[in-house]
Design an enzyme around this catalytic site. Sequence first.
Site, PDB file in Angstrom:
ATOM      1  N   LYS A   1       0.844  -1.194   0.000  1.00 29.82           N
ATOM      2  CA  LYS A   1       0.000   0.000   0.000  1.00 29.82           C
ATOM      3  C   LYS A   1       0.880   1.245   0.000  1.00 29.82           C
ATOM      4  CE  LYS A   1      -3.435   2.271   2.837  1.00 29.82           C
ATOM      5  NZ  LYS A   1      -4.208   2.256   4.072  1.00 29.82           N
TER       6      LYS A   1
ATOM      7  N   GLU B   1      10.635  -4.829   3.984  1.00 36.32           N
ATOM      8  CA  GLU B   1      10.611  -6.244   3.591  1.00 36.32           C
ATOM      9  C   GLU B   1      10.246  -6.397   2.115  1.00 36.32           C
ATOM     10  OE1 GLU B   1       9.177  -4.926   6.264  1.00 36.32           O
ATOM     11  OE2 GLU B   1       9.209  -6.303   7.979  1.00 36.32           O
TER      12      GLU B   1
ATOM     13  N   GLY C   1      -4.618  -1.814   5.147  1.00 37.00           N
ATOM     14  CA  GLY C   1      -3.876  -2.967   4.629  1.00 37.00           C
ATOM     15  C   GLY C   1      -4.498  -4.295   5.031  1.00 37.00           C
ATOM     16  N   ARG C   2      -4.872  -4.414   6.312  1.00 37.53           N
ATOM     17  CA  ARG C   2      -5.383  -5.700   6.792  1.00 37.53           C
ATOM     18  C   ARG C   2      -6.806  -5.996   6.340  1.00 37.53           C
ATOM     19  NH1 ARG C   2      -3.986  -2.185  10.666  1.00 37.53           N
ATOM     20  NH2 ARG C   2      -5.539  -1.323  12.083  1.00 37.53           N
TER      21      ARG C   2
ATOM     22  N   GLU D   1      -3.897  -6.181  15.343  1.00 34.57           N
ATOM     23  CA  GLU D   1      -3.366  -4.893  14.881  1.00 34.57           C
ATOM     24  C   GLU D   1      -4.450  -3.816  15.004  1.00 34.57           C
ATOM     25  OE1 GLU D   1      -0.052  -4.692  11.782  1.00 34.57           O
ATOM     26  OE2 GLU D   1      -1.671  -3.784  10.653  1.00 34.57           O
TER      27      GLU D   1
ATOM     28  N   HIS E   1      -4.852 -32.447  19.092  1.00 38.16           N
ATOM     29  CA  HIS E   1      -3.693 -33.232  19.521  1.00 38.16           C
ATOM     30  C   HIS E   1      -2.531 -32.326  19.896  1.00 38.16           C
ATOM     31  CE1 HIS E   1      -5.564 -37.013  18.236  1.00 38.16           C
ATOM     32  NE2 HIS E   1      -6.156 -36.234  17.352  1.00 38.16           N
TER      33      HIS E   1
ATOM     34  N   LYS F   1      10.206  -0.638  13.460  1.00 39.83           N
ATOM     35  CA  LYS F   1      10.695  -0.386  12.103  1.00 39.83           C
ATOM     36  C   LYS F   1      11.784   0.679  12.138  1.00 39.83           C
ATOM     37  CE  LYS F   1       6.334  -1.018   9.568  1.00 39.83           C
ATOM     38  NZ  LYS F   1       5.342  -0.284   8.786  1.00 39.83           N
TER      39      LYS F   1
HETATM   40  O1  F6P Z   1       2.619  -4.078   9.940  1.00 43.34           O
HETATM   41  C1  F6P Z   1       2.345  -2.757   9.642  1.00 43.34           C
HETATM   42  C2  F6P Z   1       1.769  -2.592   8.274  1.00 43.34           C
HETATM   43  O2  F6P Z   1       1.650  -1.240   8.033  1.00 43.34           O
HETATM   44  C3  F6P Z   1       0.441  -3.311   8.072  1.00 43.34           C
HETATM   45  O3  F6P Z   1      -0.642  -2.624   8.567  1.00 43.34           O
HETATM   46  C4  F6P Z   1       0.426  -3.486   6.602  1.00 43.34           C
HETATM   47  O4  F6P Z   1      -0.523  -4.440   6.219  1.00 43.34           O
HETATM   48  C5  F6P Z   1       1.852  -3.927   6.361  1.00 43.34           C
HETATM   49  O5  F6P Z   1       2.616  -3.145   7.261  1.00 43.34           O
HETATM   50  C6  F6P Z   1       2.359  -3.769   4.955  1.00 43.34           C
HETATM   51  O6  F6P Z   1       2.291  -2.455   4.516  1.00 43.34           O
HETATM   52  P1  F6P Z   1       2.396  -2.065   2.989  1.00 43.34           P
HETATM   53  O7  F6P Z   1       1.235  -2.688   2.280  1.00 43.34           O
HETATM   54  O8  F6P Z   1       2.342  -0.572   2.943  1.00 43.34           O
HETATM   55  O9  F6P Z   1       3.691  -2.601   2.457  1.00 43.34           O
END
Ligand code: F6P
Length: 550
Positions: free
Chosen positions: A209, A215, A272-273, A358, A389, A516
């Site tokens: 987003k 990452e 995002g979620r 979150e 189990h 972060k």
């Molecule tokens: O973990 C924090 C966060 O901002 C989430 O809310 C989001 O889904 C994720 O990082 C990834 O963010 P982006 O889609 O901006 O890479």
Amino acid sequence: MALSNLNPINTEAWKKLQLHHQEIKNLNMKSLFAEDSERADSFTIKWNDFYVDYSKNRITPQTRSLLLQLAKECNLEDAVKRYFSGDIINETEGRAVLHTALRAKENDTVLVDGKNVIPEIFAVKNKIKEFSNAVISGSKKGYTGKAFTDIVNIGIGGSDLGPAMVTEALQFYKNHLKVHFVSNVDGDHVHETIKDLNPETTLFIIVSKSFTTQETLSNAQTIRNWFLSDTFTTGENDIAGHFVAVSTNLPKIKEFGISSENIFPMWDWVGGRFSLWSAVGLSIALAVGYDNFEELLEGAYDMDVHFKTTPFENNIPVILSLLSIWYNNFFNAESEAIIPYTQYLNRFAAYLQQGIMESNGKSIDRDGHLVNYQTGTIIWGEPGTNSQHAFFQLIHQGTKLIPADFIGFTNSLHKDKDHHNKLMANFFAQTEALLNGKSETEVRSELEGKMDDNTIQKLFPYKVFEGNKPSTTILIDKLTPKSMGALIAMYEHQIFVQGVIWNIYSYDQWGVELGKQLATKILKDLTAENIDNHDSSTRNLIRFFKKNQK
Ligand code: F6P
């Protein structure tokens, strides 16, 4: 307009619930069932292909009315209107919360800053449709003219968990495309994923987003380098045919070299979620075909309508939220388990962990003050019967109260009745065992004749199950894209209701920022001569790591 701002513990209902809790906290559900032969019926909601039985909870009709009164006093009705109509309810980020608009109908109107966003949503949906059809049919080809065989979704958090979970959940409906997910910044994840891939037939979807997430950008860059490496006869021009991006950050995508026709926009009013319904779900559409993706949205839409229009006493997300509040705030339960009885929902708990924790893992209320009551529950779970189990021992005989949602399906997809009946026998058995437990008398009569009295005397405390453990059963006809959409939306609305009542902001996530920022700083320390100021533990750990890294 904003959501109202009201400390729930100051409501009449909260005070009454506290007193009521004192009165009924030791009540045994077994006796509630014995006293009322209609109990199951009066605590069951039937909606479309959902059968939600919440009678195995430590509640009476009075509990339900008081919880409903709490929802009323916390202005839930007004909040629901604001949620669906695009009010800026995510105040700390100054945004509307409109994942529901993503599954709205073409003739609906949803205004953001006075502009109807439905036409834009449908334009992107059409793009997803055309693109996924072209890749699936093979008419869209890679740089050597071969059809695509593999898709790699590069994203993390909401840009990974939703699509990964749904793709797995709908595996039965999958086509020939193999879909992979790379999320972790751990290089082993990306290298393990690409090691057997053929760049000629692989399509990469970068989903972020913000398009600033470390990452995702690292993984995208590594894949880009691999794609352009000497081993393969690719060039910069081939990027255009193999990389697509989903983001709100159009300038950053262009910088990466993605061509305009490969950009799938999203909007800041989708968290995002909660974004799998947007182009973030492109990998879902590719995996199961666009029609199934539409069905997923359709199911979510149906749940939206149910949530928006059903009186609260028969409203599934409202009732589930209130039960969660009942345990969290009055019984002091710390966690909730989510146990789907289908292997297909293997990633469901992990997905909901982000959605629920979150969103509602907050301690400052909408008035800017530290809350003086508990908020976000800890969510965990694994599919049954495997989880039986693993951790069910603790739910049955441990010291903690763990309300559990049991999600099951009446019909299996592979139509193997033998397996399915065994699975569902376990499903029903567990909720019954949690309810009834096993009494001393039952244990005694089971052991008598098999061993001497002394041994019985010694063993029986361990064999007694207290019971009275709450569970809610969600029985759905069949795992289809549509029922999956409804199930996810059900939990999304549950998150919203809890946030409203807890008087918190559910749609920001500032808590993940600190780590972060520090990671960025420490990354420099890992290669610098001198390391920055740190506490002695962190400093020693960094030194030890640097000294021993080969
Ligand atoms: O973990 C924090 C966060 O901002 C989430 O809310 C989001 O889904 C994720 O990082 C990834 O963010 P982006 O889609 O901006 O890479």
